[in-house]
Design a protein around this motif. Structure first.
Motif: not given
Length: 512
Positions: A365, A368, A416, A420
């Motif tokens: 996370f 990014v 994201l 993720v």
């Protein structure tokens, strides 16, 4: 530098085996001692036959001395020198053959081996001078000075050549001794001036002294003809030209070789290759130069490592400013864009997954987050558990801090979602005046940003978790961004009073 780490291919590579190293030093030392004595014998013969006027040594009792005893003694001396000298040298260098770290005593003894070999040769030739002069006194007194002079000069030549050649042969051991710890005291290291003096003595001093002796003989003796004088001058002149040139070349190569390795290594360091390291092989001050270069590069590597770690902890921009100027407590008012990002449902995430898996997920996370903040010229100022605070416009100036923060938020949201997907995050963006600087104590402080836009961005992040797309910015940030970025946002009609604030805030969300 890689093909000749010791300045010559004859000396092999630094990583050669102990057996190969022992064989190599045995051969080189033997060849050095034989060559030094051969040169000395040639000098003696040349001086006696061609240069020094006086009675011949090939008549009477001296004929036995010249024809039989001299070759026997020289051969015996060379044999003793090879067996005794190299055996002592090999005992001293045993630590290198066994790949052991040398003690201080080993290092001292290693660097003194050329001097010990030279002293040994000096003792053998001193004995020869005394022995042959004594025999000459008993058999032909008129030739005693000629014999003593020539043998003494030959001994000087042998000693000088023995030192220079053995020092060359022992470079690999000097390298290991000098690179195994701090540099030795200067009094323990042979000096460059000694090399220069030896080269002068062999190339100029001895031949010129020979000419002076010839001149002295010509003045005190009546039997010296002009032909003999001319032959002596021509012979010594030829020796001076030939050996002087060869010795200067040898001295230049011995001096330039370590400097050359440093120059090549410096060019690599200039190109950023901080892993560069050179082999320390010279036993003079030039070896200290090589060793100093390695210590300098090691210090640069350590400094770069600390700078990299420092930059990772506080941010590259903060680290850069700290290096350029002395950091101090206090701050300055800056117009900044602020981005706050926080994982949604982090408590449940931690409860449902093993700790190691949670850490791995958060690292993906934050990869990014950091990537997109840096791409837009911002600084990730803080990591707070599962959240991060990014600033645009401090400490480094950004042309459009509000627009950069907004662009980073949009790109971060897209990545994201795609990269993720296991977790979702809310993103809030604000803009305004804040105090940016070092906060803490003199012994421990950190760079931070304090002000209303920071609080506003945090509150907008809480609000974004309930908004489709989970990205919310203040209308003030959109109004202060450039037109191209502002067109990518849509300002909402309603106003909100964020928690902890008295004034209302107009909201904006990405247009698509």
């Amino acid at each position: 530098m890689t093909t000749r780490p010791f300045g010559s291919r004859l000396l092999g590579a630094p990583e050669q085996s102990g057996a190969m190293l022992r064989w190599r030093v045995q051969v080189l030392l033997t060849a050095s001692l034989v060559l030094a004595n051969l040169i000395g014998a040639i000098v003696v013969v040349a001086l006696i036959i061609l240069v020094i006027p006086g009675p011949t040594v090939f008549t009477g009792g001296l004929s036995v001395l010249s024809i039989v005893l001299v070759p026997v003694y020289v051969g015996s001396a060379v044999l003793i020198g090879i067996v005794w000298g190299t055996a002592r040298a090999l005992r001293t260098l045993r630590w290198a053959f066994e790949r052991r770290e040398p003690h201080e005593r080993d290092r001292r003894a290693t660097l003194s081996v050329p001097w010990r070999l030279t002293r040994m040769q000096g003792v053998l030739w001193l004995i020869a001078a005394v022995l042959f002069s004594t025999i000459s006194v008993l058999t032909n007194p008129d030739a005693v000075f000629k014999v003593a002079f020539t043998v003494s000069f030959g001994g000087i030549v042998v000693c000088a050549n023995s030192y220079m050649l053995s020092e060359f042969a022992l470079r690999p051991f000097a390298a290991r001794a000098l690179s195994s710890g701090p540099p030795l005291q200067r009094r323990m290291v042979s000096r460059v001036s000694i090399r220069i003096m030896l080269a002068w003595a062999l190339g100029s001093g001895i031949p010129v002294a020979g000419l002076m002796v010839v001149a002295l003989f010509s003045l005190v003796r009546d039997d010296v003809s002009s032909v003999q004088l001319a032959i002596a001058v021509l012979a010594l002149g030829a020796v001076t030209l030939l050996f002087g040139f060869l010795l200067v070349v040898f001295l230049a190569r011995a001096t330039v070789a370590p400097v050359h390795t440093v120059r090549l290594a410096l060019s690599k360091v200039e190109r950023g290759a901080l892993e560069t390291e050179i082999v320390v092989f010279d036993g003079t001050e030039l070896g200290l130069l090589q060793s100093g270069f390695n210590r300098m590069v090691a210090g640069l590597r350590e400094r770069e490592r600390i700078r990299d770690l420092f930059g990772r902890h506080v941010g590259r921009e903060v680290a850069g400013q700290a290096v350029q100027r002395q950091p101090e407590l206090g701050g300055e008012v800056r117009e900044v864009g602020v981005l706050f990002v926080d994982v949604v449902g982090s408590t449940a995430l931690a409860a449902e997954r093993p700790p190691g898996e949670v850490v791995t997920l958060l690292n993906r996370f934050f990869d990014v987050v950091v990537d997109e903040v840096h791409a837009c010229g911002g600084l990730v100022n803080k990591f707070e558990g599962d959240a991060a605070l990014a600033v645009f416009g401090a400490p480094a100036d950004v042309d459009d801090p509000a627009g950069s923060a907004l662009a980073s938020a949009r790109a971060m949201g897209r990545r994201l979602t795609n990269e993720v997907s296991e977790c979702t995050a809310g993103i809030g963006v604000a803009f305004g005046s804040a105090v940016a600087g070092n906060v803490g104590a003199e012994s421990r402080f950190e760079y931070t940003v304090i002000g209303d836009p920071v609080n506003e961005a945090a509150r907008l992040t809480d609000l974004s978790k309930e908004v489709p797309g989970r990205i919310v910015a203040s209308a003030t940030a959109v109004d202060n961004s450039d037109a191209a970025e502002a067109d990518r946002w849509r300002v909402l009609d309603e106003e909100h009073t964020l928690r902890g604030r008295n004034e209302t805030t107009r909201l904006a969300v990405p247009a698509s």
